[in-house]
Design an enzyme around this catalytic site. Sequence first.
Site, PDB file in Angstrom:
ATOM      1  N   ARG A  49      -3.930   6.361  -3.049  1.00 46.11           N
ATOM      2  CA  ARG A  49      -3.501   5.105  -2.441  1.00 46.11           C
ATOM      3  C   ARG A  49      -3.645   3.980  -3.441  1.00 46.11           C
ATOM      4  O   ARG A  49      -4.509   4.017  -4.331  1.00 46.11           O
ATOM      5  CB  ARG A  49      -4.274   4.812  -1.159  1.00 46.11           C
ATOM      6  CG  ARG A  49      -5.706   4.523  -1.371  1.00 46.11           C
ATOM      7  CD  ARG A  49      -6.697   5.298  -0.540  1.00 46.11           C
ATOM      8  NE  ARG A  49      -6.283   6.475   0.141  1.00 46.11           N
ATOM      9  CZ  ARG A  49      -6.392   6.632   1.450  1.00 46.11           C
ATOM     10  NH1 ARG A  49      -6.889   5.707   2.204  1.00 46.11           N
ATOM     11  NH2 ARG A  49      -6.045   7.759   2.012  1.00 46.11           N
TER      12      ARG A  49
ATOM     13  N   ASP B 229      -7.105   0.394  -0.549  1.00 41.12           N
ATOM     14  CA  ASP B 229      -7.758   0.639   0.732  1.00 41.12           C
ATOM     15  C   ASP B 229      -8.752  -0.495   0.924  1.00 41.12           C
ATOM     16  O   ASP B 229      -9.535  -0.778   0.004  1.00 41.12           O
ATOM     17  CB  ASP B 229      -8.552   1.960   0.578  1.00 41.12           C
ATOM     18  CG  ASP B 229      -8.619   2.766   1.838  1.00 41.12           C
ATOM     19  OD1 ASP B 229      -7.939   2.435   2.806  1.00 41.12           O
ATOM     20  OD2 ASP B 229      -9.358   3.764   1.824  1.00 41.12           O
TER      21      ASP B 229
ATOM     22  N   ARG C 289       0.812  -1.218   0.000  1.00 42.69           N
ATOM     23  CA  ARG C 289       0.000   0.000   0.000  1.00 42.69           C
ATOM     24  C   ARG C 289       0.843   1.263   0.000  1.00 42.69           C
ATOM     25  O   ARG C 289       1.665   1.480   0.877  1.00 42.69           O
ATOM     26  CB  ARG C 289      -0.918  -0.002   1.217  1.00 42.69           C
ATOM     27  CG  ARG C 289      -1.554   1.332   1.435  1.00 42.69           C
ATOM     28  CD  ARG C 289      -2.727   1.209   2.312  1.00 42.69           C
ATOM     29  NE  ARG C 289      -3.069   2.511   2.832  1.00 42.69           N
ATOM     30  CZ  ARG C 289      -4.233   2.760   3.366  1.00 42.69           C
ATOM     31  NH1 ARG C 289      -5.129   1.822   3.442  1.00 42.69           N
ATOM     32  NH2 ARG C 289      -4.486   3.939   3.830  1.00 42.69           N
TER      33      ARG C 289
ATOM     34  N   ASP D  50     -11.610  -1.580   3.680  1.00 41.01           N
ATOM     35  CA  ASP D  50     -12.309  -1.144   4.888  1.00 41.01           C
ATOM     36  C   ASP D  50     -13.405  -2.120   5.291  1.00 41.01           C
ATOM     37  O   ASP D  50     -14.092  -2.688   4.432  1.00 41.01           O
ATOM     38  CB  ASP D  50     -12.970   0.225   4.653  1.00 41.01           C
ATOM     39  CG  ASP D  50     -11.961   1.348   4.499  1.00 41.01           C
ATOM     40  OD1 ASP D  50     -10.866   1.245   5.080  1.00 41.01           O
ATOM     41  OD2 ASP D  50     -12.268   2.318   3.789  1.00 41.01           O
TER      42      ASP D  50
HETATM   43  N1  ATP Z   1     -14.214   0.187   9.679  1.00 41.45           N
HETATM   44  C1  ATP Z   1     -12.889   0.339   9.505  1.00 41.45           C
HETATM   45  N2  ATP Z   1     -12.260  -0.250   8.454  1.00 41.45           N
HETATM   46  C2  ATP Z   1     -10.920  -0.080   8.278  1.00 41.45           C
HETATM   47  N3  ATP Z   1     -10.128   0.640   9.096  1.00 41.45           N
HETATM   48  C3  ATP Z   1     -10.709   1.241  10.158  1.00 41.45           C
HETATM   49  C4  ATP Z   1     -12.106   1.120  10.389  1.00 41.45           C
HETATM   50  N4  ATP Z   1     -12.405   1.818  11.516  1.00 41.45           N
HETATM   51  C5  ATP Z   1     -11.268   2.358  11.952  1.00 41.45           C
HETATM   52  N5  ATP Z   1     -10.243   2.011  11.155  1.00 41.45           N
HETATM   53  C6  ATP Z   1      -8.873   2.453  11.392  1.00 41.45           C
HETATM   54  O1  ATP Z   1      -8.544   3.447  10.469  1.00 41.45           O
HETATM   55  C7  ATP Z   1      -7.143   3.472  10.435  1.00 41.45           C
HETATM   56  C8  ATP Z   1      -6.680   4.304   9.251  1.00 41.45           C
HETATM   57  O2  ATP Z   1      -7.194   3.748   8.092  1.00 41.45           O
HETATM   58  P1  ATP Z   1      -6.628   4.247   6.732  1.00 41.45           P
HETATM   59  O3  ATP Z   1      -5.150   4.304   6.810  1.00 41.45           O
HETATM   60  O4  ATP Z   1      -7.248   3.400   5.670  1.00 41.45           O
HETATM   61  O5  ATP Z   1      -7.137   5.738   6.707  1.00 41.45           O
HETATM   62  P2  ATP Z   1      -8.330   6.377   5.900  1.00 41.45           P
HETATM   63  O6  ATP Z   1      -9.580   6.311   6.709  1.00 41.45           O
HETATM   64  O7  ATP Z   1      -8.394   5.803   4.544  1.00 41.45           O
HETATM   65  O8  ATP Z   1      -7.895   7.864   5.906  1.00 41.45           O
HETATM   66  P3  ATP Z   1      -6.477   8.414   5.483  1.00 41.45           P
HETATM   67  O9  ATP Z   1      -6.751   9.205   4.272  1.00 41.45           O
HETATM   68  O10 ATP Z   1      -6.050   9.195   6.662  1.00 41.45           O
HETATM   69  O11 ATP Z   1      -5.605   7.258   5.174  1.00 41.45           O
HETATM   70  C9  ATP Z   1      -6.736   2.025  10.401  1.00 41.45           C
HETATM   71  O12 ATP Z   1      -5.464   1.840  10.968  1.00 41.45           O
HETATM   72  C10 ATP Z   1      -7.832   1.354  11.228  1.00 41.45           C
HETATM   73  O13 ATP Z   1      -7.378   0.946  12.488  1.00 41.45           O
HETATM   74  N1  PH2 Z   2     -14.281   8.227  -5.323  1.00 37.82           N
HETATM   75  C1  PH2 Z   2     -13.520   7.985  -4.246  1.00 37.82           C
HETATM   76  N2  PH2 Z   2     -12.978   9.018  -3.575  1.00 37.82           N
HETATM   77  C2  PH2 Z   2     -12.204   8.779  -2.491  1.00 37.82           C
HETATM   78  C3  PH2 Z   2     -11.939   7.467  -2.051  1.00 37.82           C
HETATM   79  C4  PH2 Z   2     -12.522   6.407  -2.774  1.00 37.82           C
HETATM   80  O1  PH2 Z   2     -12.339   5.215  -2.429  1.00 37.82           O
HETATM   81  N3  PH2 Z   2     -13.305   6.699  -3.862  1.00 37.82           N
HETATM   82  N4  PH2 Z   2     -11.140   7.257  -0.971  1.00 37.82           N
HETATM   83  C5  PH2 Z   2     -10.573   8.269  -0.340  1.00 37.82           C
HETATM   84  C6  PH2 Z   2      -9.658   8.020   0.799  1.00 37.82           C
HETATM   85  O2  PH2 Z   2     -10.117   7.099   1.680  1.00 37.82           O
HETATM   86  C7  PH2 Z   2     -10.791   9.660  -0.710  1.00 37.82           C
HETATM   87  N5  PH2 Z   2     -11.663   9.826  -1.837  1.00 37.82           N
END
Ligand code: ATP
Ligand code: PH2
Length: 164
Positions: free
Chosen positions: A96, A99, A87, A101
Amino acid sequence: MITCYIGLGGNIANALGTPRQHIANAIAAFYASPHFANVTASSLYQSKAFGVTDQPDFFNAAVKADTDLAPLALLDFCQSLESAAKRTRLRHWGERSLDVDVLLYGDDTINHARLTVPHEGLFARNFVLIPMLELDPTLMVNGQKLADLPTSQQWQGLEKLTVL
Ligand SMILES: Nc1ncnc2c1ncn2[C@@H]1O[C@H](COP(=O)(O)OP(=O)(O)OP(=O)(O)O)[C@@H](O)[C@H]1O
Ligand SMILES: Nc1nc2c(c(=O)[nH]1)N=C(CO)CN2
């Protein structure tokens, strides 16, 4: 077994592949793992970046599966897929390679330092909602029918998605 929904996204290539390939590899990992049954995956969608807009379009998809993993073990699995894609993440809400989630874990509400479920922003992000609705058009979260959201305020201003 608990039914979970997983969101996948990405918008930059790295040495291991394009964002589309990373998402395809991640989906394949759910099918391959003994911890998941009845796995289904949505179509792949492309959309303008939401939030931080000066970045390439995103690719998104969702997976629905029954799992025997506890919530934090499921998060570990998702994060292992991000690591497997080496990643790359440049800035908050930014570019990124992959991702992964946890969107829903049954009907559970989880407020843990590492895990918030339902995923924050689930209701406001069309790139999450549309793939989930493809997997279950009748899906309800916290008493809210997700299919009703596209006509709600939260839908306004979001880019329409393209099914690839
Ligand atoms: N439902 C969830 N799914 C995945 N990660 C989660 C969730 N809830 C909390 N987190 C936490 O979010 C943290 C950060 O996730 P991530 O690095 O993907 O950030 P993001 O939400 O995509 O935002 P950023 O743009 O800051 O990266 C992870 O380390 C995880 O512990
Ligand atoms: N359309 C779209 N936009 C985003 C996305 C994504 O998955 N799709 N993820 C982001 C960072 O978590 C920020 N913006």
